[in-house]
Motif scaffolding. Structure first.
Motif, PDB file in Angstrom:
ATOM      1  N   THR A 160       1.095  -1.141   0.098  1.00 52.43           N
ATOM      2  CA  THR A 160       0.667  -0.193  -0.033  1.00 52.43           C
ATOM      3  C   THR A 160       0.964   1.805  -0.018  1.00 52.43           C
ATOM      4  O   THR A 160       0.303   2.325  -0.897  1.00 52.43           O
ATOM      5  CB  THR A 160      -0.618  -0.404   1.141  1.00 52.43           C
ATOM      6  OG1 THR A 160      -0.234   0.303   2.114  1.00 52.43           O
ATOM      7  CG2 THR A 160      -2.130  -0.729   1.002  1.00 52.43           C
ATOM      8  N   THR A 161       2.475   1.203   0.195  1.00 55.43           N
ATOM      9  CA  THR A 161       3.067   2.457   0.107  1.00 55.43           C
ATOM     10  C   THR A 161       4.116   1.377   0.598  1.00 55.43           C
ATOM     11  O   THR A 161       4.593   0.428   0.317  1.00 55.43           O
ATOM     12  CB  THR A 161       3.476   3.156   1.435  1.00 55.43           C
ATOM     13  OG1 THR A 161       3.959   2.388   2.607  1.00 55.43           O
ATOM     14  CG2 THR A 161       1.867   3.437   1.983  1.00 55.43           C
ATOM     15  N   LEU A 162       4.962   2.338  -0.418  1.00 53.18           N
ATOM     16  CA  LEU A 162       6.167   1.591  -1.095  1.00 53.18           C
ATOM     17  C   LEU A 162       7.766   1.267   1.052  1.00 53.18           C
ATOM     18  O   LEU A 162       7.107   2.363   1.523  1.00 53.18           O
ATOM     19  CB  LEU A 162       7.409   2.576  -1.075  1.00 53.18           C
ATOM     20  CG  LEU A 162       6.409   2.880  -3.178  1.00 53.18           C
ATOM     21  CD1 LEU A 162       7.832   3.989  -3.603  1.00 53.18           C
ATOM     22  CD2 LEU A 162       7.407   1.389  -3.660  1.00 53.18           C
ATOM     23  N   GLN A 163       8.417   0.775   0.635  1.00 55.36           N
ATOM     24  CA  GLN A 163       8.836  -0.054   1.720  1.00 55.36           C
ATOM     25  C   GLN A 163      10.148   0.548   1.880  1.00 55.36           C
ATOM     26  O   GLN A 163      10.531   0.576   0.855  1.00 55.36           O
ATOM     27  CB  GLN A 163       9.039  -1.424   2.002  1.00 55.36           C
ATOM     28  CG  GLN A 163       7.327  -1.818   2.145  1.00 55.36           C
ATOM     29  CD  GLN A 163       6.315  -1.597   2.785  1.00 55.36           C
ATOM     30  OE1 GLN A 163       6.361  -2.205   4.405  1.00 55.36           O
ATOM     31  NE2 GLN A 163       4.735  -1.102   3.039  1.00 55.36           N
ATOM     32  N   GLU A 164      10.661   0.894   3.566  1.00 50.90           N
ATOM     33  CA  GLU A 164      11.737   1.541   4.251  1.00 50.90           C
ATOM     34  C   GLU A 164      13.433   0.153   3.412  1.00 50.90           C
ATOM     35  O   GLU A 164      14.261   0.409   3.059  1.00 50.90           O
ATOM     36  CB  GLU A 164      11.607   1.699   5.077  1.00 50.90           C
ATOM     37  CG  GLU A 164      13.072   1.857   5.521  1.00 50.90           C
ATOM     38  CD  GLU A 164      12.832   2.396   7.545  1.00 50.90           C
ATOM     39  OE1 GLU A 164      13.892   2.248   8.087  1.00 50.90           O
ATOM     40  OE2 GLU A 164      12.057   3.306   7.399  1.00 50.90           O
ATOM     41  N   SER A 165      12.418  -1.156   3.902  1.00 51.83           N
ATOM     42  CA  SER A 165      12.754  -2.152   3.797  1.00 51.83           C
ATOM     43  C   SER A 165      13.501  -2.794   1.899  1.00 51.83           C
ATOM     44  O   SER A 165      14.442  -3.394   2.380  1.00 51.83           O
ATOM     45  CB  SER A 165      12.800  -3.800   4.250  1.00 51.83           C
ATOM     46  OG  SER A 165      11.491  -4.002   4.110  1.00 51.83           O
ATOM     47  N   LYS A 166      12.650  -2.046   1.392  1.00 53.76           N
ATOM     48  CA  LYS A 166      13.357  -2.226  -0.253  1.00 53.76           C
ATOM     49  C   LYS A 166      14.126  -1.277  -0.663  1.00 53.76           C
ATOM     50  O   LYS A 166      14.126  -1.351  -1.760  1.00 53.76           O
ATOM     51  CB  LYS A 166      11.738  -2.150  -0.849  1.00 53.76           C
ATOM     52  CG  LYS A 166      11.038  -3.874   0.176  1.00 53.76           C
ATOM     53  CD  LYS A 166       9.942  -4.434  -1.672  1.00 53.76           C
ATOM     54  CE  LYS A 166       9.198  -5.032  -0.759  1.00 53.76           C
ATOM     55  NZ  LYS A 166       8.262  -5.386  -1.615  1.00 53.76           N
ATOM     56  N   THR A 167      14.410  -0.250   0.258  1.00 54.46           N
ATOM     57  CA  THR A 167      15.425   0.966  -0.273  1.00 54.46           C
ATOM     58  C   THR A 167      17.115   0.314  -0.094  1.00 54.46           C
ATOM     59  O   THR A 167      17.118   0.156   0.763  1.00 54.46           O
ATOM     60  CB  THR A 167      15.320   2.440   0.249  1.00 54.46           C
ATOM     61  OG1 THR A 167      15.076   2.063   1.667  1.00 54.46           O
ATOM     62  CG2 THR A 167      13.924   2.672   0.134  1.00 54.46           C
TER      63      THR A 167
END
Length: 245
Positions: A160-167
């Protein structure tokens, strides 16, 4: 050779013919010198890319469905040099480079998007309407205020939102200078003599009311040297970056 803060302060006090100390807290003058060393340290690193300060960085996600593609720069970030995002739908870590766009270029692209595949979100500061894709992974990013990062898309079927863990960002951060005897300033050993020379020159001027010609000459020599010898691996010429991107 690297020196800790106490050793730097002792060296400066000795050249100033000042009272010897066993801790930076032993005298007011020693504490003043330590503060000048800290100020000098930050002055040096603010105007240079220091190899020791480069690392991978996690952006701070807003985790807010009203701002599904927004992130914040961590407070200690000086500059982002590369930004990637895990575009896989099954957490297989398929990182794709997210390209920087100047703010107006980003807005121009945004305005051309059809609402059938986009969500309208507000700019965090001024409330400007931005159309971000909601059916694909991001490809571009920008910043309108040098505090928040805005990406151009998110896949609502995945998150539902971009994820911190995926940056996965790579860039330069500001270290924390500690007013502690054993603290070793976080710069390469080749830059420590320059830090010492610059701090010593400033101390002579501010605390003793004058400069020392030999100290000034040493500071100039060290400045010239460290500009060409900061990296352990030889680097080619790079174009300068401005702002935090």
């Amino acid at each position: 050779m690297k020196k800790n803060l106490l050793e730097i302060v002792q060296n400066i006090l000795s050249d100033m013919d000042s009272q010897e100390v066993n801790s930076i807290s032993d005298s007011i003058e020693a504490m003043q010198v330590a503060q000048i060393v800290e100020t000098t340290f930050y002055n040096i690193i603010a105007s240079r890319d220091i190899p020791e300060h480069e690392s991978f960085i996690k952006l701070t996600a807003l985790s807010d469905t009203d701002f599904p593609t927004h992130f914040k720069y961590p407070t200690n970030v000086k500059q982002i040099k590369n930004l990637s995002y895990d575009v896989s739908s099954d957490s297989t870590y398929a990182y794709s480079d997210i390209k920087w766009l100047e703010p107006l270029d980003f807005i121009n692209r945004s305005d051309r998007r059809s609402l059938s595949s986009a969500t309208v979100v507000d700019d965090k500061v001024a409330g400007t309407k931005i159309r971000v894709y909601n059916d694909r992974m991001p490809s571009y990013y920008t910043s309108f205020d040098d505090e928040h990062i805005v990406m151009d898309a998110y896949d609502s079927d995945v998150d539902t939102t971009l994820q911190e863990s995926k940056t996965r960002a790579y860039g330069t951060t500001y270290p924390v200078f500690s007013q502690d005897d054993t603290y070793v300033p976080e710069i390469d050993g080749t830059m420590h003599p320059y830090l010492l020379a610059e701090a010593k020159s400033t101390c002579m001027s501010l605390l003793k009311g004058g400069s020392d010609m030999k100290v000034e000459q040493s500071a100039r020599r060290q400045k010239s040297y460290v500009q060409n010898d900061m990296y352990k691996t030889k680097k080619g010429f790079k174009r300068p970056h401005y702002g935090r991107h």
